[in-house]
Design a protein around this motif. Structure first.
Motif, PDB file in Angstrom:
ATOM      1  N   ASP A  36      44.190  13.138  46.226  1.00 60.69           N
ATOM      2  CA  ASP A  36      44.076  12.441  44.944  1.00 60.69           C
ATOM      3  C   ASP A  36      44.000  13.458  43.802  1.00 60.69           C
ATOM      4  O   ASP A  36      42.982  13.613  43.132  1.00 60.69           O
ATOM      5  CB  ASP A  36      42.878  11.493  44.926  1.00 60.69           C
ATOM      6  CG  ASP A  36      41.592  12.156  45.388  1.00 60.69           C
ATOM      7  OD1 ASP A  36      41.674  13.213  46.022  1.00 60.69           O
ATOM      8  OD2 ASP A  36      40.513  11.605  45.113  1.00 60.69           O
ATOM      9  N   LEU A  37      45.128  14.145  43.607  1.00 61.74           N
ATOM     10  CA  LEU A  37      45.288  15.072  42.497  1.00 61.74           C
ATOM     11  C   LEU A  37      46.171  14.414  41.444  1.00 61.74           C
ATOM     12  O   LEU A  37      47.182  13.804  41.778  1.00 61.74           O
ATOM     13  CB  LEU A  37      45.916  16.385  42.978  1.00 61.74           C
ATOM     14  CG  LEU A  37      45.088  17.180  43.999  1.00 61.74           C
ATOM     15  CD1 LEU A  37      45.868  18.389  44.488  1.00 61.74           C
ATOM     16  CD2 LEU A  37      43.759  17.615  43.398  1.00 61.74           C
ATOM     17  N   TRP A  38      45.824  14.562  40.187  1.00 61.38           N
ATOM     18  CA  TRP A  38      46.454  13.766  39.141  1.00 61.38           C
ATOM     19  C   TRP A  38      47.552  14.495  38.385  1.00 61.38           C
ATOM     20  O   TRP A  38      48.112  13.946  37.444  1.00 61.38           O
ATOM     21  CB  TRP A  38      45.390  13.305  38.143  1.00 61.38           C
ATOM     22  CG  TRP A  38      44.245  12.608  38.784  1.00 61.38           C
ATOM     23  CD1 TRP A  38      44.286  11.817  39.898  1.00 61.38           C
ATOM     24  CD2 TRP A  38      42.879  12.644  38.376  1.00 61.38           C
ATOM     25  NE1 TRP A  38      43.039  11.348  40.213  1.00 61.38           N
ATOM     26  CE2 TRP A  38      42.142  11.842  39.289  1.00 61.38           C
ATOM     27  CE3 TRP A  38      42.198  13.257  37.329  1.00 61.38           C
ATOM     28  CZ2 TRP A  38      40.775  11.654  39.181  1.00 61.38           C
ATOM     29  CZ3 TRP A  38      40.835  13.065  37.225  1.00 61.38           C
ATOM     30  CH2 TRP A  38      40.134  12.274  38.141  1.00 61.38           C
ATOM     31  N   SER A  39      47.845  15.722  38.723  1.00 57.67           N
ATOM     32  CA  SER A  39      48.890  16.435  37.998  1.00 57.67           C
ATOM     33  C   SER A  39      50.234  15.756  38.238  1.00 57.67           C
ATOM     34  O   SER A  39      50.428  15.078  39.254  1.00 57.67           O
ATOM     35  CB  SER A  39      48.947  17.894  38.451  1.00 57.67           C
ATOM     36  OG  SER A  39      49.159  17.972  39.848  1.00 57.67           O
ATOM     37  N   LYS A  41      53.833  14.639  39.395  1.00 58.93           N
ATOM     38  CA  LYS A  41      54.569  14.843  40.642  1.00 58.93           C
ATOM     39  C   LYS A  41      56.059  14.725  40.337  1.00 58.93           C
ATOM     40  O   LYS A  41      56.597  13.624  40.205  1.00 58.93           O
ATOM     41  CB  LYS A  41      54.150  13.808  41.688  1.00 58.93           C
ATOM     42  CG  LYS A  41      52.643  13.742  41.932  1.00 58.93           C
ATOM     43  CD  LYS A  41      52.101  15.053  42.469  1.00 58.93           C
ATOM     44  CE  LYS A  41      50.633  14.951  42.866  1.00 58.93           C
ATOM     45  NZ  LYS A  41      49.726  14.805  41.719  1.00 58.93           N
ATOM     46  N   GLU A  62      41.157  10.783  50.058  1.00 56.48           N
ATOM     47  CA  GLU A  62      40.267  11.217  48.983  1.00 56.48           C
ATOM     48  C   GLU A  62      39.406  12.386  49.456  1.00 56.48           C
ATOM     49  O   GLU A  62      38.640  12.261  50.405  1.00 56.48           O
ATOM     50  CB  GLU A  62      39.388  10.053  48.525  1.00 56.48           C
ATOM     51  CG  GLU A  62      40.182   8.917  47.892  1.00 56.48           C
ATOM     52  CD  GLU A  62      39.294   7.844  47.291  1.00 56.48           C
ATOM     53  OE1 GLU A  62      38.059   8.066  47.244  1.00 56.48           O
ATOM     54  OE2 GLU A  62      39.823   6.803  46.876  1.00 56.48           O
ATOM     55  N   ASN A 181      43.264  19.262  38.258  1.00 55.30           N
ATOM     56  CA  ASN A 181      43.506  17.848  37.974  1.00 55.30           C
ATOM     57  C   ASN A 181      43.845  17.590  36.509  1.00 55.30           C
ATOM     58  O   ASN A 181      43.497  16.544  35.957  1.00 55.30           O
ATOM     59  CB  ASN A 181      42.300  16.996  38.387  1.00 55.30           C
ATOM     60  CG  ASN A 181      42.456  16.430  39.785  1.00 55.30           C
ATOM     61  OD1 ASN A 181      43.552  16.364  40.321  1.00 55.30           O
ATOM     62  ND2 ASN A 181      41.353  16.019  40.372  1.00 55.30           N
ATOM     63  N   THR A 183      46.395  16.542  33.618  1.00 52.82           N
ATOM     64  CA  THR A 183      47.431  15.507  33.674  1.00 52.82           C
ATOM     65  C   THR A 183      48.768  15.965  33.100  1.00 52.82           C
ATOM     66  O   THR A 183      49.680  15.149  32.941  1.00 52.82           O
ATOM     67  CB  THR A 183      46.964  14.254  32.919  1.00 52.82           C
ATOM     68  OG1 THR A 183      46.617  14.614  31.574  1.00 52.82           O
ATOM     69  CG2 THR A 183      45.748  13.643  33.606  1.00 52.82           C
TER      70      THR A 183
END
Length: 256
Positions: A36-39, A41, A62, A181, A183
């Motif tokens: 659950d990494l938000w960078s 994709k 997670e 993380n 964005t």
């Protein structure tokens, strides 16, 4: 039980189909365990569905904080098994990971599931080395060299520390966005950071005969890396495409 194998009536001459109880979707050959990494994709990254020419099923695992995966916190295994069994029920034929450090759990997860498991890009190292000269080595470009340990590599089938050299990305302005993380990142700057480290790895180690890019976010830059270093470049997508080819064979056609 073998999940996910059913064929068209044209190929199998069957008109009756069956599926395991609980398999409510189908058509995904590869299951991908993701963090659950938000960078962002982007296409080429393992966590992006746009990276594939075939259906894949992503499943979230997670892990807070993500650094726990780098050193192989044993408590992560239970979550991996749960996610892997869910992918099995959804009909995938093989399961891969979206971080090279999932390799900490390669033996345990492969034993716990009923489909083949290829968690980490590092699994390719023995095959890569087999194709090189005796005095050549595999160059490993990884996210975190401190946690790219002998113990981790042994779990992926790499027993001889003399066949590879390692270089980590270190702290870089754009690459750090992934682990932190953030964005957003500047893709052109990120590409430069990764290419520069790959070039240094090869330049400082002339015995390197091929590169293995550990991180699941490196494949978008494999082409550009190869243009600079001029050696074979293996990454996560070479592993996943190899696994897909094995579990989803297609008939050959052509003129005689």
């Amino acid at each position: 039980m073998c999940y996910g194998y059913e064929f068209s009536s044209r190929q199998s001459k069957k008109s009756v189909f069956s599926a395991p109880v609980g398999q409510y979707i189908s058509g995904y050959t590869i299951g991908v365990l993701v963090l659950d990494l938000w960078s962002p994709k982007i296409p080429g990254m393992v966590a992006s569905a746009a990276s594939y020419r075939y259906p894949v099923r992503h499943k979230l695992v997670e892990v807070h904080p993500p650094e726990r995966l780098l050193y192989g916190d044993p408590e992560i295994l239970e979550e991996l098994v749960i996610a892997g069994k869910e992918l099995e029920k959804e009909g995938v034929r093989a399961i891969v990971g979206a971080c090279g450090y999932f390799g900490h759990f390669q033996p345990q997860l492969a034993s716990a599931l009923n489909v083949p498991v290829y968690l980490t890009s590092l699994l390719q190292i023995p095959m890569i080395k087999a194709g090189l000269k005796s005095d050549q080595k595999v160059g490993i470009l990884c996210a975190d060299s401190d946690n790219m340990t002998i113990e981790l590599l042994k779990k992926t089938g790499v027993d001889d520390p003399n066949i590879y050299v390692i270089r980590g990305m270190g702290i870089k302005p754009e690459f750090s966005a992934i682990m932190e993380n953030r964005t957003s990142f500047n893709n052109e700057e990120l590409k430069k950071e990764i290419i520069n480290e790959a070039v240094k790895l090869v330049a400082e180690n002339p015995e390197v005969g091929a590169l293995l890019l550990e991180c699941s976010d490196f494949p978008p830059y494999s082409f550009d890396i190869q243009q600079e270093v001029r050696v074979p470049v293996f990454d996560y997508m070479t592993l996943i495409n190899w696994a897909h080819q094995a579990v989803a064979q297609r008939p050959y056609q052509g003129d005689l």
